[in-house]
Design a protein around this motif. Structure first.
Motif, mmCIF file in Angstrom:
data_model
loop_
_atom_site.group_PDB
_atom_site.id
_atom_site.type_symbol
_atom_site.label_atom_id
_atom_site.label_comp_id
_atom_site.label_asym_id
_atom_site.label_seq_id
_atom_site.Cartn_x
_atom_site.Cartn_y
_atom_site.Cartn_z
ATOM 1 N N LYS A 40 -0.605 -0.864 -10.920
ATOM 2 C CA LYS A 40 -1.793 -0.367 -10.246
ATOM 3 C C LYS A 40 -1.485 -0.263 -8.757
ATOM 4 N N SER A 41 -2.035 0.774 -8.112
ATOM 5 C CA SER A 41 -1.801 0.896 -6.670
ATOM 6 C C SER A 41 -2.891 1.740 -6.037
ATOM 7 N N ASP A 42 -2.921 1.686 -4.705
ATOM 8 C CA ASP A 42 -3.806 2.550 -3.929
ATOM 9 C C ASP A 42 -2.924 3.431 -3.040
ATOM 10 N N PHE A 43 -1.867 3.934 -3.647
ATOM 11 C CA PHE A 43 -0.881 4.755 -2.947
ATOM 12 C C PHE A 43 -1.445 6.109 -2.535
ATOM 13 N N LYS A 44 -1.030 6.572 -1.359
ATOM 14 C CA LYS A 44 -1.283 7.943 -0.916
ATOM 15 C C LYS A 44 0.009 8.421 -0.270
ATOM 16 N N PRO A 45 0.466 9.639 -0.564
ATOM 17 C CA PRO A 45 1.706 10.142 0.028
ATOM 18 C C PRO A 45 1.517 10.574 1.478
ATOM 19 N N GLN A 46 1.204 9.601 2.325
ATOM 20 C CA GLN A 46 0.997 9.856 3.749
ATOM 21 C C GLN A 46 1.788 8.828 4.547
ATOM 22 N N VAL A 47 2.589 9.306 5.511
ATOM 23 C CA VAL A 47 3.370 8.399 6.344
ATOM 24 C C VAL A 47 2.443 7.417 7.053
ATOM 25 N N ASP A 48 2.855 6.149 7.073
ATOM 26 C CA ASP A 48 2.115 5.028 7.682
ATOM 27 C C ASP A 48 0.956 4.513 6.829
ATOM 28 N N HIS A 49 0.729 5.095 5.647
ATOM 29 C CA HIS A 49 -0.320 4.586 4.763
ATOM 30 C C HIS A 49 0.122 3.238 4.193
ATOM 31 N N SER A 50 -0.707 2.208 4.384
ATOM 32 C CA SER A 50 -0.421 0.891 3.809
ATOM 33 C C SER A 50 -1.095 0.808 2.448
ATOM 34 N N PHE A 51 -0.361 0.283 1.469
ATOM 35 C CA PHE A 51 -0.898 0.181 0.119
ATOM 36 C C PHE A 51 -0.262 -1.009 -0.578
ATOM 37 N N SER A 52 -0.718 -1.286 -1.795
ATOM 38 C CA SER A 52 -0.112 -2.376 -2.548
ATOM 39 C C SER A 52 0.054 -1.968 -4.006
ATOM 40 N N PHE A 53 1.034 -2.598 -4.635
ATOM 41 C CA PHE A 53 1.188 -2.522 -6.084
ATOM 42 C C PHE A 53 0.678 -3.850 -6.612
ATOM 43 N N ARG A 54 -0.134 -3.811 -7.685
ATOM 44 C CA ARG A 54 -0.709 -5.034 -8.223
ATOM 45 C C ARG A 54 -0.369 -5.182 -9.692
ATOM 46 N N ALA A 55 0.015 -6.399 -10.074
ATOM 47 C CA ALA A 55 0.326 -6.708 -11.464
ATOM 48 C C ALA A 55 -0.196 -8.100 -11.784
ATOM 49 N N ASP A 56 -0.050 -8.508 -13.025
ATOM 50 C CA ASP A 56 -0.511 -9.838 -13.435
ATOM 51 C C ASP A 56 0.175 -10.935 -12.625
ATOM 52 N N TRP A 57 1.438 -10.734 -12.261
ATOM 53 C CA TRP A 57 2.218 -11.753 -11.553
ATOM 54 C C TRP A 57 1.961 -11.790 -10.065
ATOM 55 N N GLY A 58 1.248 -10.801 -9.531
ATOM 56 C CA GLY A 58 0.997 -10.815 -8.095
ATOM 57 C C GLY A 58 0.963 -9.412 -7.529
ATOM 58 N N ALA A 59 1.292 -9.296 -6.242
ATOM 59 C CA ALA A 59 1.201 -8.000 -5.578
ATOM 60 C C ALA A 59 2.399 -7.765 -4.670
ATOM 61 N N VAL A 60 2.643 -6.499 -4.411
ATOM 62 C CA VAL A 60 3.688 -6.069 -3.489
ATOM 63 C C VAL A 60 2.999 -5.309 -2.361
ATOM 64 N N ASP A 61 3.286 -5.692 -1.118
ATOM 65 C CA ASP A 61 2.719 -4.991 0.038
ATOM 66 C C ASP A 61 3.683 -3.910 0.478
ATOM 67 N N CYS A 62 3.141 -2.706 0.698
ATOM 68 C CA CYS A 62 3.985 -1.562 1.009
ATOM 69 C C CYS A 62 3.395 -0.714 2.130
ATOM 70 N N LYS A 63 4.276 0.089 2.733
ATOM 71 C CA LYS A 63 3.843 1.058 3.741
ATOM 72 C C LYS A 63 4.736 2.281 3.613
ATOM 73 N N VAL A 64 4.119 3.453 3.586
ATOM 74 C CA VAL A 64 4.875 4.697 3.426
ATOM 75 C C VAL A 64 5.671 4.994 4.699
ATOM 76 N N LEU A 65 6.974 5.255 4.531
ATOM 77 C CA LEU A 65 7.861 5.546 5.654
ATOM 78 C C LEU A 65 8.198 7.033 5.759
ATOM 79 N N GLU A 66 8.389 7.678 4.609
ATOM 80 C CA GLU A 66 8.836 9.071 4.619
ATOM 81 C C GLU A 66 8.281 9.793 3.404
ATOM 82 N N VAL A 67 7.799 11.015 3.631
ATOM 83 C CA VAL A 67 7.295 11.852 2.551
ATOM 84 C C VAL A 67 7.807 13.265 2.767
ATOM 85 N N GLU A 68 8.601 13.737 1.842
ATOM 86 C CA GLU A 68 9.020 15.135 1.832
ATOM 87 C C GLU A 68 8.780 15.619 0.410
ATOM 88 N N ALA A 69 7.672 16.321 0.209
ATOM 89 C CA ALA A 69 7.194 16.667 -1.132
ATOM 90 C C ALA A 69 8.295 17.212 -2.034
#
Length: 136
Positions: A40-69
């Motif tokens: 599960k995530s709240d990802f958006k393909p936008q540079v500097d967008h902060s989002f997370s991946f969530r699973a039963d074991w916990g979460a991963v904190d992420c931030k978009v660095l580069e997007v080239e469609a």
């Protein structure tokens, strides 16, 4: 700290996938599809967008660095002391796409995380291929 201690390793997985880059790109960037093969995530393909991946074991904190469609997607991946970067590269081929995933930044003392990522990403990419085969 000596030179060797500062070195980091990467997990690299490359696969030939029989789908066009545009279709793979959707599976890498649309949250309802990401959830089917990764988490599960709240990802958006936008540079500097902060989002997370969530699973039963916990979460991963992420931030978009580069997007080239349909070509390149890169984001930070931070969890349990691991500070890394995941980069997806899509290269069109005669039969589909060469898909390359690299997770870089594993320190020498992060063997468990490194080996876990190697196994995990192989499983995730297999699920990704299943999702691609079953979506329009």
């Amino acid at each position: 700290m000596n030179e060797a201690a500062a070195e980091t390793r990467s997990v690299v997985i490359e696969r030939e996938v029989a789908f066009p880059p545009e279709k793979i790109w959707r599976a890498l960037t649309q949250p309802h599809l990401i959830e089917e093969w990764l988490m599960k995530s709240d990802f958006k393909p936008q540079v500097d967008h902060s989002f997370s991946f969530r699973a039963d074991w916990g979460a991963v904190d992420c931030k978009v660095l580069e997007v080239e469609a349909n070509r390149t997607l890169s984001y930070t991946w931070e969890a349990y002391g691991l500070e890394s970067v995941v980069t997806w590269t899509l290269t069109p081929t005669a039969t589909g796409t060469s898909l390359r995933m690299e997770q870089s930044g594993f320190r020498a003392d992060q063997n468990q995380a490194y080996h876990g990522a190697r196994a995990g990403w192989n499983a995730f990419l297999t699920k990704l291929e299943d999702v691609l085969a079953h979506t329009e």
